[in-house]
Write an enzyme that holds these catalytic residues in place. Structure first.
Site, PDB file in Angstrom:
ATOM      1  N   ASN A   1      34.532  42.051  34.850  1.00 21.15           N
ATOM      2  CA  ASN A   1      34.091  40.704  34.062  1.00 21.15           C
ATOM      3  C   ASN A   1      34.210  39.690  35.142  1.00 21.15           C
ATOM      4  O   ASN A   1      35.567  39.170  35.419  1.00 21.15           O
ATOM      5  CB  ASN A   1      35.199  40.816  32.941  1.00 21.15           C
ATOM      6  CG  ASN A   1      34.959  39.306  32.134  1.00 21.15           C
ATOM      7  OD1 ASN A   1      34.111  38.450  32.494  1.00 21.15           O
ATOM      8  ND2 ASN A   1      36.030  39.248  31.271  1.00 21.15           N
TER       9      ASN A   1
ATOM     10  N   LYS B   1      33.578  36.652  34.443  1.00 15.96           N
ATOM     11  CA  LYS B   1      34.023  35.308  33.983  1.00 15.96           C
ATOM     12  C   LYS B   1      33.152  34.361  34.289  1.00 15.96           C
ATOM     13  O   LYS B   1      31.977  34.430  34.676  1.00 15.96           O
ATOM     14  CB  LYS B   1      35.579  34.809  33.970  1.00 15.96           C
ATOM     15  CG  LYS B   1      36.264  36.127  33.574  1.00 15.96           C
ATOM     16  CD  LYS B   1      37.850  36.012  33.466  1.00 15.96           C
ATOM     17  CE  LYS B   1      38.639  37.151  32.946  1.00 15.96           C
ATOM     18  NZ  LYS B   1      39.842  37.228  32.682  1.00 15.96           N
TER      19      LYS B   1
ATOM     20  N   GLU C   1      43.632  44.583  25.953  1.00 18.13           N
ATOM     21  CA  GLU C   1      43.871  43.864  26.940  1.00 18.13           C
ATOM     22  C   GLU C   1      45.010  42.731  26.415  1.00 18.13           C
ATOM     23  O   GLU C   1      44.694  41.626  25.852  1.00 18.13           O
ATOM     24  CB  GLU C   1      42.602  42.694  27.365  1.00 18.13           C
ATOM     25  CG  GLU C   1      41.528  43.519  27.704  1.00 18.13           C
ATOM     26  CD  GLU C   1      40.515  42.565  28.701  1.00 18.13           C
ATOM     27  OE1 GLU C   1      40.407  42.991  29.751  1.00 18.13           O
ATOM     28  OE2 GLU C   1      40.119  41.520  28.049  1.00 18.13           O
TER      29      GLU C   1
ATOM     30  N   SER D   1      45.503  42.341  34.731  1.00 15.97           N
ATOM     31  CA  SER D   1      45.842  42.408  35.968  1.00 15.97           C
ATOM     32  C   SER D   1      45.548  43.773  36.500  1.00 15.97           C
ATOM     33  O   SER D   1      46.609  44.393  37.485  1.00 15.97           O
ATOM     34  CB  SER D   1      47.160  41.908  36.114  1.00 15.97           C
ATOM     35  OG  SER D   1      47.050  40.573  35.685  1.00 15.97           O
TER      36      SER D   1
HETATM   37  P1  PGA Z   1      42.201  40.192  34.976  1.00 17.70           P
HETATM   38  O1  PGA Z   1      41.247  39.917  33.568  1.00 17.70           O
HETATM   39  O2  PGA Z   1      42.024  41.396  35.416  1.00 17.70           O
HETATM   40  O3  PGA Z   1      41.928  38.984  35.910  1.00 17.70           O
HETATM   41  O4  PGA Z   1      43.659  40.088  34.247  1.00 17.70           O
HETATM   42  C1  PGA Z   1      41.023  40.900  32.902  1.00 17.70           C
HETATM   43  C2  PGA Z   1      39.941  40.355  31.633  1.00 17.70           C
HETATM   44  O5  PGA Z   1      40.221  39.304  31.400  1.00 17.70           O
HETATM   45  O6  PGA Z   1      38.948  41.092  31.348  1.00 17.70           O
END
Ligand code: PGA
Length: 252
Positions: free
Chosen positions: A10, A12, A165, A211
């Site tokens: 993802n 984002k 999550e 994470s």
């Molecule tokens: P992250 O994000 O791996 O940066 O913690 C995970 C997510 O929000 O899908």
């Protein structure tokens, strides 16, 4: 019951055209012979170019969100059918950042999952507790209620993926321990069995997100009810994303 592991990135709201294409290119080059399915959800602005990099590779593309309606007067929004038109196979719905930034309720998330289905895609429905909810001992009840409200009737192992999550683990470097994550995943699967049936519960993939990185992926992915990852930060580096795919157990 074997479930094909899904490693999903993802991105984002990150990436301009040249970075996105370069990242997709380096993922595409080394995406072969993995013991899992691979998915990348770039920002909508990059879907076309990133999709071209992934054409004829094992990497699928997906959207990060969609509007509930098929089209109409919704300035700035993108519909599920527009994402399908760009060859998306999945849409993330109900990510905690959208629940927090855009006030998305379980009801909206459920409507978005249905919109993804109607356009022929699978929904990756996200749930997760906040730190305060975990500290109060409410994790499992919060997750049950988000699942009950966000997963539409008619969910199947084909049209639905669940992503657990924990909000406190997203982008913070804090990860749920494999045991803690496993406990929540097993709880979600038991809820699915109660609401749908044993077969649906046994076949539906439940991803962990928060994470996940090369150093913790193997332990998380070794858990019996963790069927992949939804990866933010580490999906923006080709070698980390691919290292997570390589951490999928051989017998998965
Ligand atoms: P992250 O994000 O791996 O940066 O913690 C995970 C997510 O929000 O899908």
């Amino acid at each position: 019951m074997s479930r094909r592991v899904l490693i999903a990135g993802n991105w984002k709201m990150n990436g301009l055209l040249s970075d996105g294409v370069a990242l997709a290119h380096s993922i595409a080059e080394r995406a072969w012979d993995k013991n899992c399915s691979l998915l990348v959800c770039p920002p909508a602005t990059l879907l076309m170019a990133v999709g071209e990099e992934f054409a004829d590779t094992p990497v699928a593309v997906g959207g990060q969100d969609c509007h509930v309606a098929e089209n109409g007067a919704h300035t700035g929004d993108i519909s599920a059918s527009m994402l399908a038109d760009l060859h998306c196979r999945y849409i993330i719905t109900g990510h905690s950042e959208r629940r927090a930034d855009h006030g998305e309720t379980d009801e909206i998330v459920q409507a978005k999952a249905k919109a993804a289905w109607a356009a022929g895609m699978a929904a990756i429905i996200c749930v997760g507790e906040t730190e305060a909810e975990r500290e109060a001992g409410d994790t499992l009840s919060v997750i049950s209620s988000q699942c009950a409200g966000s997963i539409p009737d008619g969910a199947t192992a084909k049209n639905t993926v669940i992503a657990y999550e924990p909000v406190w683990a997203i982008g913070t470097g804090k990860t749920a321990t494999p045991d803690d994550a496993q406990a929540v995943h097993a709880h979600i699967r038991a809820d699915l069995a109660k609401r749908f049936d044993d077969d649906m519960a046994a076949r539906t993939r439940i991803l962990y997100g928060g994470s996940m990185k090369p150093s913790n992926a193997a332990d998380l992915l070794a858990q019996p009810d963790i069927d992949g990852g939804l990866i933010g930060g580490a999906s923006m580096k080709a070698e980390d994303f691919l290292a997570i795919a390589d951490a999928v157990p051989q017998d998965a």
